[in-house]
Design a protein around this motif. Structure first.
Motif, PDB file in Angstrom:
ATOM      1  N   ARG A 126       0.828  -1.206   0.000  1.00 29.41           N
ATOM      2  CA  ARG A 126       0.000   0.000   0.000  1.00 29.41           C
ATOM      3  C   ARG A 126       0.862   1.255   0.000  1.00 29.41           C
ATOM      4  NH1 ARG A 126      -5.060  -2.040   3.859  1.00 29.41           N
ATOM      5  NH2 ARG A 126      -5.324  -3.981   2.710  1.00 29.41           N
ATOM      6  N   GLU A 127       1.963   1.220   0.745  1.00 25.64           N
ATOM      7  CA  GLU A 127       2.859   2.365   0.743  1.00 25.64           C
ATOM      8  C   GLU A 127       3.478   2.568  -0.639  1.00 25.64           C
ATOM      9  OE1 GLU A 127       5.660   1.655   3.813  1.00 25.64           O
ATOM     10  OE2 GLU A 127       4.285   2.192   5.439  1.00 25.64           O
ATOM     11  N   ILE A 128       3.830   1.454  -1.292  1.00 23.43           N
ATOM     12  CA  ILE A 128       4.423   1.528  -2.627  1.00 23.43           C
ATOM     13  C   ILE A 128       3.398   2.070  -3.622  1.00 23.43           C
ATOM     14  CG2 ILE A 128       5.287   0.138  -4.555  1.00 23.43           C
ATOM     15  CD1 ILE A 128       6.523  -1.702  -2.307  1.00 23.43           C
ATOM     16  N   ALA A 129       2.146   1.610  -3.515  1.00 23.66           N
ATOM     17  CA  ALA A 129       1.094   2.097  -4.413  1.00 23.66           C
ATOM     18  C   ALA A 129       0.884   3.600  -4.215  1.00 23.66           C
ATOM     19  CB  ALA A 129      -0.199   1.333  -4.164  1.00 23.66           C
ATOM     20  N   ASP A 130       0.898   4.045  -2.944  1.00 23.49           N
ATOM     21  CA  ASP A 130       0.732   5.475  -2.668  1.00 23.49           C
ATOM     22  C   ASP A 130       1.911   6.268  -3.214  1.00 23.49           C
ATOM     23  OD1 ASP A 130      -0.567   7.744  -1.186  1.00 23.49           O
ATOM     24  OD2 ASP A 130       1.344   7.687  -0.124  1.00 23.49           O
ATOM     25  N   LEU A 131       3.118   5.702  -3.064  1.00 21.55           N
ATOM     26  CA  LEU A 131       4.318   6.342  -3.598  1.00 21.55           C
ATOM     27  C   LEU A 131       4.209   6.505  -5.107  1.00 21.55           C
ATOM     28  CD1 LEU A 131       7.317   7.259  -3.402  1.00 21.55           C
ATOM     29  CD2 LEU A 131       7.929   4.852  -3.647  1.00 21.55           C
ATOM     30  N   ARG A 132       3.780   5.454  -5.798  1.00 17.38           N
ATOM     31  CA  ARG A 132       3.662   5.530  -7.260  1.00 17.38           C
ATOM     32  C   ARG A 132       2.621   6.554  -7.677  1.00 17.38           C
ATOM     33  NH1 ARG A 132       3.950  -0.968  -8.556  1.00 17.38           N
ATOM     34  NH2 ARG A 132       6.218  -1.094  -8.741  1.00 17.38           N
ATOM     35  N   ARG A 133       1.520   6.639  -6.928  1.00 18.03           N
ATOM     36  CA  ARG A 133       0.496   7.633  -7.266  1.00 18.03           C
ATOM     37  C   ARG A 133       1.059   9.044  -7.156  1.00 18.03           C
ATOM     38  NH1 ARG A 133      -3.031   4.107  -4.522  1.00 18.03           N
ATOM     39  NH2 ARG A 133      -2.700   5.235  -2.573  1.00 18.03           N
ATOM     40  N   ARG A 134       1.842   9.277  -6.087  1.00 19.52           N
ATOM     41  CA  ARG A 134       2.403  10.610  -5.913  1.00 19.52           C
ATOM     42  C   ARG A 134       3.452  10.925  -6.975  1.00 19.52           C
ATOM     43  NH1 ARG A 134       5.326  11.142  -1.817  1.00 19.52           N
ATOM     44  NH2 ARG A 134       5.267   9.139  -0.797  1.00 19.52           N
ATOM     45  N   LEU A 135       4.257   9.917  -7.325  1.00 14.43           N
ATOM     46  CA  LEU A 135       5.273  10.137  -8.344  1.00 14.43           C
ATOM     47  C   LEU A 135       4.654  10.357  -9.712  1.00 14.43           C
ATOM     48  CD1 LEU A 135       7.923   7.480  -7.284  1.00 14.43           C
ATOM     49  CD2 LEU A 135       8.057   9.939  -6.991  1.00 14.43           C
ATOM     50  N   ASP A 136       3.597   9.623 -10.015  1.00 14.00           N
ATOM     51  CA  ASP A 136       2.936   9.779 -11.301  1.00 14.00           C
ATOM     52  C   ASP A 136       2.244  11.131 -11.413  1.00 14.00           C
ATOM     53  OD1 ASP A 136       3.780   7.309 -12.043  1.00 14.00           O
ATOM     54  OD2 ASP A 136       1.906   6.277 -11.548  1.00 14.00           O
ATOM     55  N   GLY A 137       1.958  11.742 -10.259  1.00 11.28           N
ATOM     56  CA  GLY A 137       1.312  13.047 -10.284  1.00 11.28           C
ATOM     57  C   GLY A 137       2.213  14.138 -10.831  1.00 11.28           C
ATOM     58  N   GLY A 138       3.534  13.898 -10.827  1.00 10.94           N
ATOM     59  CA  GLY A 138       4.463  14.821 -11.441  1.00 10.94           C
ATOM     60  C   GLY A 138       4.684  16.113 -10.666  1.00 10.94           C
ATOM     61  N   ASP A 139       4.222  16.187  -9.410  1.00 11.26           N
ATOM     62  CA  ASP A 139       4.437  17.440  -8.683  1.00 11.26           C
ATOM     63  C   ASP A 139       5.858  17.498  -8.143  1.00 11.26           C
ATOM     64  OD1 ASP A 139       4.471  15.726  -6.564  1.00 11.26           O
ATOM     65  OD2 ASP A 139       2.444  16.198  -5.888  1.00 11.26           O
ATOM     66  N   ASN A 140       6.214  18.632  -7.540  1.00  9.23           N
ATOM     67  CA  ASN A 140       7.590  18.853  -7.123  1.00  9.23           C
ATOM     68  C   ASN A 140       7.720  18.825  -5.615  1.00  9.23           C
ATOM     69  OD1 ASN A 140      10.275  19.327  -7.825  1.00  9.23           O
ATOM     70  ND2 ASN A 140      10.093  21.501  -7.405  1.00  9.23           N
ATOM     71  N   GLU A 141       6.906  18.043  -4.957  1.00  9.41           N
ATOM     72  CA  GLU A 141       6.972  17.946  -3.509  1.00  9.41           C
ATOM     73  C   GLU A 141       8.304  17.329  -3.086  1.00  9.41           C
ATOM     74  OE1 GLU A 141       3.704  15.803  -2.023  1.00  9.41           O
ATOM     75  OE2 GLU A 141       2.192  17.230  -2.694  1.00  9.41           O
ATOM     76  N   LEU A 142       8.762  17.766  -1.932  1.00 14.65           N
ATOM     77  CA  LEU A 142      10.034  17.264  -1.426  1.00 14.65           C
ATOM     78  C   LEU A 142       9.997  15.749  -1.235  1.00 14.65           C
ATOM     79  CD1 LEU A 142      12.845  17.997  -0.443  1.00 14.65           C
ATOM     80  CD2 LEU A 142      11.886  18.432   1.819  1.00 14.65           C
TER      81      LEU A 142
END
Length: 448
Positions: A126-142
């Motif tokens: 679940r953590e990996i899935a959440d990580l991929r969602r955030r990375l795919d979002g393309g934002d520049n969060e730290l």
């Protein structure tokens, strides 16, 4: 940490009730279903970590339920129980993606251990899935730049956000491969200097006789071979951030001149008397403790004190818990995309190999391993552990109880190494009471 959620699926009322009572006493949150369709509805609504299901049930059986969960893509682990198990059925279940396959009558402690490990695996998914969602979002969060959920990484990100807008020089202290240049770049990109130059200088890669010309620049004719004017790194970085990487390798003579630049915020090109005012932040990185180096006379103490307005310690990968799995998935996906391949599936043994490997090269080593794994360079199809050089535990050739004891000993010793021999940390990681762990260590002959 929340209690692991277990969904029991069995068509026998007495079996469901007995299992539910036992697992609740063992620290799990439990719900039950009498058949596979009911279990699928609960899985959609309740999102359990693990489904514990009988294989043989009227209508859809446990293997059918396993396939349905796999097709749905839900991050749920499946453990199958049967009183009629055989080797072909077990092979089919494991190939279909089952986490474990237990045959009645099972040892209750074995079931609890299997459920605990399965729940931890589901949490990682679940953590990996959440990580991929955030990375795919393309934002520049730290968080997309410094990936990790370990408390030490969360603290590091907070420190970066606090220090980035402040015009303070910073020392980054960490082992090789922990991402010191990545952190330095984040300090720059999240600061008001983000639109100005970020200039990185590897102090260990520049010959001693050239380092002054490289840092300060020179005028034409300043020395033999200086045919024209050269802008130095300090001057080029004006308005932005200057990274002095591996500053412990800088010659002592150069350190004295760098100290003056940092103190006065002016630079003079070699062969010139004109002072050029500087407005920049200095970020210095080191893999050794500069305070100890200065005490030993190998680094100028005054330069250390001038740079040490703030020091950030970058944790090694072995202290970041499950972050190694998150990072491996991230780099594996990047490598597969770069090589034009589908990312290979990680099996439970591969996850264990990632978690138990020492990673002396830290994130840099892990990224290289992910690249090789994406290319299929993992030992002719063997598990990731073989590629990493991990040795399987020697379980001996005795009775089952003796082999289980050897495996438990291996797990506890591995976790002790991962958590700097802290029994409290190991008890939390393995989800067992500290007293139980201490008694088990005494029985198995495991010392701290």
């Amino acid at each position: 940490m929340t209690e692991p959620k277990i969904l029991i699926v069995d068509d026998e009322d007495m079996m469901r009730t007995a299992l539910e009572q036992w697992l609740r006493l063992s620290g799990f949150e439990v719900r039950t279903a009498g058949n596979a369709p009911e279990a699928l509805r609960l899985a959609d609504d309740w999102h359990p970590h693990v489904i514990l299901t009988d294989v043989r049930m009227p209508g859809l059986g446990g293997l059918d339920l396993l396939r349905s969960i796999q097709e749905s893509g839900l991050p749920i682990e499946i453990i199958l129980i049967t009183g009629h198990g055989d080797v072909p059925m077990a092979v089919e279940a494991m190939r279909a993606g089952a986490f474990d396959f237990l045959q009645k009558p099972y040892v209750p402690e074995q079931l609890v251990n299997s459920l605990t490990r399965a729940a931890e695996r589901a949490r990682l998914k679940r953590e990996i899935a959440d990580l991929r969602r955030r990375l795919d979002g393309g934002d520049n969060e730290l968080a997309n730049r410094l990936i990790g959920v370990a408390p030490c990484m969360q603290a590091l990100r907070r420190s970066i956000l606090e220090l980035a807008p402040i015009p303070a020089d910073i020392i980054l202290l960490g082992e090789t491969g922990t991402g010191k240049e990545v952190v330095a770049r984040c300090l720059h990109d999240f600061s008001p200097r983000a639109e100005k130059p970020f200039v990185a200088v590897n102090c260990a890669a520049i010959p001693a006789e050239l380092i002054e010309s490289e840092l300060f620049g020179h005028e034409a004719g300043a020395f033999t071979g200086a045919g024209g004017q050269r802008i130095g790194k300090f001057e080029y970085a004006n308005g932005g951030t200057m990274l002095l990487d591996e500053i412990e390798s800088m010659p002592l003579l150069a350190q004295a001149k760098v100290l003056r630049v940092i103190q006065e915020r002016v630079v003079e090109r070699l062969g010139s008397n004109r002072q050029i005012a500087l407005d920049l932040r200095i970020v210095a990185t080191s893999k050794v403790d500069l305070e100890l180096e200065s005490a030993a006379g190998r680094f100028r103490a005054d330069l250390f004190y001038r740079l040490n307005m703030a020091t950030l310690h970058l944790p090694p990968l072995r202290e970041r818990g499950d972050d190694s799995v998150l990072l491996f998935h991230h780099f594996l996906a990047l490598a597969a995309r770069r090589f034009g391949r589908e990312p290979p599936e990680l099996h439970p043994a591969d996850i264990d190999a990632i978690l138990t490997h020492a990673w002396p090269g830290n994130v840099r080593e892990l990224r290289a391993a992910a690249d090789r794994f994406a290319l299929g360079l993992n030992g002719n199809g063997r598990a990731l552990g073989h590629m990493l050089g991990n040795r399987a535990p020697d379980l001996g050739g005795g009775a089952l109880a003796e082999r289980v004891a050897n495996y438990e000993r291996h797990i506890i010793e591995t976790e002790l190494r991962r958590h700097d021999h802290s029994v409290a940390a190991v008890a939390e990681a393995l989800h067992v009471p500290r007293r139980t762990l201490s008694e088990k260590m005494a029985r198995l002959g495991v010392s701290r």
